[in-house]
Design an enzyme around this catalytic site. Structure first.
Site, PDB file in Angstrom:
ATOM      1  N   ALA A 194      44.489  19.230  55.741  1.00  0.00           N
ATOM      2  CA  ALA A 194      43.203  19.174  56.441  1.00  0.00           C
ATOM      3  C   ALA A 194      43.095  20.205  57.559  1.00  0.00           C
ATOM      4  O   ALA A 194      42.051  20.320  58.192  1.00  0.00           O
ATOM      5  CB  ALA A 194      42.985  17.773  57.011  1.00  0.00           C
ATOM      6  N   SER A 195      44.152  20.934  57.812  1.00  0.00           N
ATOM      7  CA  SER A 195      44.168  21.897  58.911  1.00  0.00           C
ATOM      8  C   SER A 195      43.803  23.295  58.417  1.00  0.00           C
ATOM      9  O   SER A 195      44.525  23.874  57.600  1.00  0.00           O
ATOM     10  CB  SER A 195      45.573  21.922  59.533  1.00  0.00           C
ATOM     11  OG  SER A 195      45.834  23.139  60.182  1.00  0.00           O
ATOM     12  N   PRO A 196      42.691  23.852  58.913  1.00  0.00           N
ATOM     13  CA  PRO A 196      42.325  25.199  58.438  1.00  0.00           C
ATOM     14  C   PRO A 196      43.347  26.257  58.860  1.00  0.00           C
ATOM     15  O   PRO A 196      43.555  27.225  58.134  1.00  0.00           O
ATOM     16  CB  PRO A 196      40.956  25.447  59.080  1.00  0.00           C
ATOM     17  CG  PRO A 196      40.848  24.479  60.211  1.00  0.00           C
ATOM     18  CD  PRO A 196      41.688  23.303  59.838  1.00  0.00           C
TER      19      PRO A 196
ATOM     20  N   GLY B 231      46.473  25.658  58.997  1.00  0.00           N
ATOM     21  CA  GLY B 231      47.522  25.460  58.006  1.00  0.00           C
ATOM     22  C   GLY B 231      47.219  26.260  56.739  1.00  0.00           C
ATOM     23  O   GLY B 231      48.105  26.880  56.148  1.00  0.00           O
TER      24      GLY B 231
END
Lengths: 200, 200
Positions: free
Chosen positions: A12-14, A16
């Site tokens: 869910a981490s952009p 990431g």
């Protein structure tokens, strides 16, 4: 001896996602092996009393401007407007299921899930969509579907998230070279130098 | 036309110190003018509901490891153990007082205050110590001492902090190239490229 980088991230981490697009280059540049470790940032944030960046005043506005700018700089595709934060449980479990079979398959699946969500705008919160992505890598849908329900796989994700917290991980992406911690996609040049030089 | 970088920082921020040591190089590399803007992060954090990094679980541990490592990488002196967070009110006011006379004097004073605290371990929370640093730059102690009590100078610091928040500043260091925001000392390569290329 080849060195390992443990790459912690939440799907869910952009940031990431941006980091994930750089891992092949990091491995090529430094000769390292990348160990892909999806975790659940929601659990991490409960432990640290933090909130998702997108929900933090001013920080969220910055993220919405910074992520597309960073993607342009890297030449990385990004679906705009960016998909909302999402529950990455199914995707993370799928990666650990795949890893039991083959670590290379796990990293391929992780890259494909990231790209499907952040470059193509397909909602990876939905297990069905994760299964579709996996099928494109010749993973058997039924095997993975039952694998994601396997208590051992569910427990693995819990343990990896707890272990990450115990090792000091508080965000995504987060890199450990041995015990040396680096937080953020903007630290990849330091990670690469650390791998090349053994530290400074 | 020379471009401006507005450099927002709190003297209490070790990453602000690291960034401050790089501003002359940034100006030399890009031909920019750096506008030094001390602010009070405590006020910013009240507006955003954040806490100082040092007080945040895991983040604080990372900072204590990362700042010395980053300083070594930059070849920047750092007093260890690092001084605790401190009230930077007097130092910030001193800079705005100096700026009324000469922007160059303001940046020299800011650099000297940062170095005194973070490289030499002298406590810049104490107005007396700020006056000592200023005196080493041939600033008259009495003039500055009364200047720091000047309601116009006090108000200037309040207004600059409020203006920073209104412009989206949520941390230190924070850079604005025009309206383009960059957060963190690790983004200086992007700031330099943005200045050189006009953006991407």
């Amino acid at each position: 001896m080849r060195k390992n980088v443990t790459f912690y991230f939440d799907f869910a981490s952009p940031y990431g996602y941006l980091a994930a697009t750089q891992m092949d280059q990091l491995a090529a540049d430094t000769g390292c092996d990348v160990v892909w470790r999806p975790i659940l940032l929601g659990v991490v944030f409960r432990a640290t009393g933090s909130a998702p960046n997108l929900q933090r005043p001013l920080v969220g506005d910055y993220l919405l401007r910074d992520v597309p700018r960073f993607a342009r700089r890297l030449g990385v595709e990004l679906h705009l407007p960016m998909p909302s934060p999402f529950a990455s449980l199914a995707a993370a479990r799928a990666v650990y299921w795949a890893e039991q079979r083959d670590p290379h398959l796990a990293s391929s699946l992780a890259k494909a899930v990231f790209a499907a969500h952040w470059a193509e705008g397909r909602d990876m919160a939905l297990p069905e969509n994760v299964l579709d992505v996996a099928a494109s890598l010749d993973i058997n849908r039924d095997d993975l579907d039952s694998g994601m329900q396997d208590p051992a796989v569910k427990d693995r994700l819990r343990r990896e998230t707890d272990s990450a917290i115990a090792r000091g991980v508080f965000g995504s992406p987060f890199f450990l070279v041995g015990d040396e911690p680096f937080w953020g996609v903007d630290r990849l040049p330091q990670v690469a130098d650390w791998l090349r030089t053994g530290g400074w």
